[in-house]
Motif scaffolding. Structure first.
Motif, PDB file in Angstrom:
ATOM      1  N   GLU A  16       0.797  -1.213   0.000  1.00  0.00           N
ATOM      2  CA  GLU A  16       0.000   0.000   0.000  1.00  0.00           C
ATOM      3  C   GLU A  16       0.833   1.267   0.000  1.00  0.00           C
ATOM      4  O   GLU A  16       0.287   2.357  -0.113  1.00  0.00           O
ATOM      5  CB  GLU A  16      -0.959   0.008   1.205  1.00  0.00           C
ATOM      6  CG  GLU A  16      -1.952  -1.129   1.120  1.00  0.00           C
ATOM      7  CD  GLU A  16      -3.218  -0.880   1.926  1.00  0.00           C
ATOM      8  OE1 GLU A  16      -3.560   0.286   2.158  1.00  0.00           O
ATOM      9  OE2 GLU A  16      -3.856  -1.867   2.330  1.00  0.00           O
ATOM     10  N   ASP A  17       2.131   1.152   0.188  1.00  0.00           N
ATOM     11  CA  ASP A  17       2.899   2.389   0.050  1.00  0.00           C
ATOM     12  C   ASP A  17       4.251   2.250  -0.636  1.00  0.00           C
ATOM     13  O   ASP A  17       5.039   3.181  -0.591  1.00  0.00           O
ATOM     14  CB  ASP A  17       3.023   3.133   1.389  1.00  0.00           C
ATOM     15  CG  ASP A  17       3.681   2.322   2.475  1.00  0.00           C
ATOM     16  OD1 ASP A  17       3.151   2.299   3.590  1.00  0.00           O
ATOM     17  OD2 ASP A  17       4.731   1.707   2.196  1.00  0.00           O
ATOM     18  N   TRP A  61     -10.773  -4.026  -1.343  1.00  0.00           N
ATOM     19  CA  TRP A  61     -11.009  -2.841  -2.167  1.00  0.00           C
ATOM     20  C   TRP A  61     -12.315  -2.969  -2.950  1.00  0.00           C
ATOM     21  O   TRP A  61     -13.138  -2.056  -2.989  1.00  0.00           O
ATOM     22  CB  TRP A  61      -9.796  -2.661  -3.073  1.00  0.00           C
ATOM     23  CG  TRP A  61      -9.937  -1.792  -4.273  1.00  0.00           C
ATOM     24  CD1 TRP A  61     -10.122  -2.208  -5.551  1.00  0.00           C
ATOM     25  CD2 TRP A  61      -9.862  -0.358  -4.331  1.00  0.00           C
ATOM     26  NE1 TRP A  61     -10.176  -1.136  -6.399  1.00  0.00           N
ATOM     27  CE2 TRP A  61     -10.016   0.014  -5.690  1.00  0.00           C
ATOM     28  CE3 TRP A  61      -9.682   0.637  -3.384  1.00  0.00           C
ATOM     29  CZ2 TRP A  61      -9.995   1.335  -6.107  1.00  0.00           C
ATOM     30  CZ3 TRP A  61      -9.664   1.961  -3.807  1.00  0.00           C
ATOM     31  CH2 TRP A  61      -9.815   2.298  -5.139  1.00  0.00           C
ATOM     32  N   HIS A  91     -11.385   8.018  -4.170  1.00  0.00           N
ATOM     33  CA  HIS A  91     -10.491   7.295  -3.281  1.00  0.00           C
ATOM     34  C   HIS A  91      -9.135   7.004  -3.908  1.00  0.00           C
ATOM     35  O   HIS A  91      -8.249   6.478  -3.250  1.00  0.00           O
ATOM     36  CB  HIS A  91     -11.132   5.976  -2.845  1.00  0.00           C
ATOM     37  CG  HIS A  91     -12.227   6.168  -1.850  1.00  0.00           C
ATOM     38  ND1 HIS A  91     -13.362   6.878  -2.138  1.00  0.00           N
ATOM     39  CD2 HIS A  91     -12.356   5.766  -0.556  1.00  0.00           C
ATOM     40  CE1 HIS A  91     -14.156   6.895  -1.073  1.00  0.00           C
ATOM     41  NE2 HIS A  91     -13.572   6.228  -0.105  1.00  0.00           N
ATOM     42  N   ASP A  94      -5.813   8.310  -2.248  1.00  0.00           N
ATOM     43  CA  ASP A  94      -5.302   7.597  -1.072  1.00  0.00           C
ATOM     44  C   ASP A  94      -4.659   6.273  -1.442  1.00  0.00           C
ATOM     45  O   ASP A  94      -3.910   5.693  -0.658  1.00  0.00           O
ATOM     46  CB  ASP A  94      -6.446   7.269  -0.101  1.00  0.00           C
ATOM     47  CG  ASP A  94      -7.087   8.533   0.427  1.00  0.00           C
ATOM     48  OD1 ASP A  94      -6.402   9.565   0.452  1.00  0.00           O
ATOM     49  OD2 ASP A  94      -8.268   8.472   0.799  1.00  0.00           O
ATOM     50  N   LYS A  95      -5.012   5.780  -2.596  1.00  0.00           N
ATOM     51  CA  LYS A  95      -4.657   4.403  -2.922  1.00  0.00           C
ATOM     52  C   LYS A  95      -3.683   4.312  -4.087  1.00  0.00           C
ATOM     53  O   LYS A  95      -3.594   3.270  -4.727  1.00  0.00           O
ATOM     54  CB  LYS A  95      -5.940   3.630  -3.288  1.00  0.00           C
ATOM     55  CG  LYS A  95      -6.983   3.610  -2.192  1.00  0.00           C
ATOM     56  CD  LYS A  95      -6.618   2.613  -1.105  1.00  0.00           C
ATOM     57  CE  LYS A  95      -7.723   2.507  -0.068  1.00  0.00           C
ATOM     58  NZ  LYS A  95      -7.351   1.560   0.999  1.00  0.00           N
ATOM     59  N   ARG A  96      -3.007   5.385  -4.319  1.00  0.00           N
ATOM     60  CA  ARG A  96      -2.134   5.416  -5.495  1.00  0.00           C
ATOM     61  C   ARG A  96      -1.172   4.223  -5.540  1.00  0.00           C
ATOM     62  O   ARG A  96      -1.085   3.507  -6.527  1.00  0.00           O
ATOM     63  CB  ARG A  96      -1.338   6.717  -5.520  1.00  0.00           C
ATOM     64  CG  ARG A  96      -0.472   6.812  -6.734  1.00  0.00           C
ATOM     65  CD  ARG A  96       0.136   8.181  -6.956  1.00  0.00           C
ATOM     66  NE  ARG A  96       0.817   8.151  -8.219  1.00  0.00           N
ATOM     67  CZ  ARG A  96       0.264   8.470  -9.371  1.00  0.00           C
ATOM     68  NH1 ARG A  96      -0.979   8.864  -9.396  1.00  0.00           N
ATOM     69  NH2 ARG A  96       0.941   8.379 -10.497  1.00  0.00           N
ATOM     70  N   LEU A  98      -1.328   1.488  -4.027  1.00  0.00           N
ATOM     71  CA  LEU A  98      -2.053   0.222  -4.141  1.00  0.00           C
ATOM     72  C   LEU A  98      -2.453  -0.036  -5.587  1.00  0.00           C
ATOM     73  O   LEU A  98      -2.281  -1.146  -6.107  1.00  0.00           O
ATOM     74  CB  LEU A  98      -3.288   0.270  -3.245  1.00  0.00           C
ATOM     75  CG  LEU A  98      -4.037  -1.031  -3.070  1.00  0.00           C
ATOM     76  CD1 LEU A  98      -3.117  -2.110  -2.553  1.00  0.00           C
ATOM     77  CD2 LEU A  98      -5.220  -0.838  -2.133  1.00  0.00           C
TER      78      LEU A  98
END
Lengths: 194, 194
Positions: A16-17, A61, A91, A94-96, A98
């Motif tokens: 996720e990051d 997701w 959203h 926030d989820k780039r 991901l």
DNA sequence: CGTCCATCTATACGGATGTATAAATCCGGG
DNA sequence: CCCGGATTTATACATCCGTATAGATGGACG
């Protein structure tokens, strides 16, 4: 918690990051406080671990999206579609990382049949799920999720979701906004009926 | 032909049948009959070479699509859209590795600003081009490509193209077929007008 | 012919990575 | 208490890769 769980958690966090492709075995060890060899012991390989984690995250997701699409029981299919697109775009920021993980995994899947199978399965389940939502909104008990009309609409909605995410990934500034999509869709259909 | 051209040719060939991420500097040397150091000499780095080649291939691909969309001067926007989607899906089988190259490059772009800039620019040019086609099919001299209606339709059509390609990449068997898309789209809009 | 610059060649370097191995440790059951 | 399988540890290995370097080559030009 054993190393298995620690590694799985760390993998999810890193996905996720940091994305998928650039996670190294040593990253996973550092983030989980475990040991290099534990990866092989519990998951066979680094990719085995990553893929296990990816499946979970992916599923969550799509779960979240489905929930949004179902929020208003009286919405029309188009309203649901619009809502879904808007939610995806909302959203995305926030989820780039991901999203990037998915793209990287998709590329990786070409050389990893197991991963490909796994991703395809999630995709299929998602499509089915959307088809069910569409079927529900028909308000006709005779129309089921496997009705061609429902699967068609589902495939279409998801294609737009995917395409949106892709365009946004490359250039968030100039990527389409949901209300424009809706306008474009309406216009497209209206103009063909003249 | 100097090494510069030989390398560029080899890069294009490899991109079309090996993807992007797994091409090594030594692959390029072997396929071009040149020398390891010539890559650095002419392009600065392996990625420099690959990106240069990728831009060309990408552009040719969108050129071909635009030509198809413009084939029938009397087609409605929706007909053009349908034709474009059908063409994308039809040609996908031949272009699998190339499509994969785009996906891999997209992932790579996250860490390579120059590449990202380049891809974003091509995407933007494509969107503009589609908007122009849409504007033309309005048959109204007052409607230009930068009209919100046109850009909206263009963004929408391209999102579907991207999404289609993605779904097909993961699972060609179960990916939507163009006629279903069209049916889905019509159904979606029709149902919302009740 | 000799110079010089662009280009090409061969090779070495430094580093990173995934995985295997073997030893140490833990812990439940007898 | 002690045995044995499961787990964890520390480390070594083998490989591969992108790039830099230093020298060879070739050809245009004075």
């Amino acid at each position: 918690m054993g190393h298995r769980e620690l590694l799985l958690d760390a993998a999810r966090r890193l996905l996720e990051d940091k994305g998928y492709a650039h996670i190294t075995a040593r990253d996973l060890v550092a983030a989980s406080g475990t040991n290099l060899a534990s990866i092989g012991y519990h998951f066979g390989s680094k990719n085995g671990l990553l893929n296990a984690a990816l499946g979970d995250v992916f599923e969550e997701w799509t779960d979240a999206l489905a929930e949004v699409a179902l929020a208003d029981p009286h919405a029309s299919p188009l309203q649901r579609a619009h809502l879904t697109w808007a939610t995806v775009l909302l959203h995305l920021a926030d989820k780039r990382a991901l999203l990037l993980s998915f793209v990287e995994a998709l590329a990786q899947a070409e050389r990893d049949p197991a991963l490909r199978e796994q991703l395809a399965e999630v995709q299929d389940r998602t499509r089915t799920r959307v088809a069910e939502i569409v079927a529900t909104s028909y308000g006709d008990a005779d129309v089921h999720a496997d009705d061609p009309r429902c699967t068609a609409v589902a495939g279409f909605i998801l294609a737009v979701c995917d395409g949106l995410a892709l365009q946004w990934l490359l250039d968030p500034q100039r990527s389409p906004r949901p209300e424009h999509l809706l306008a474009g869709l309406n216009d497209l259909v209206a103009r063909s009926q003249n």
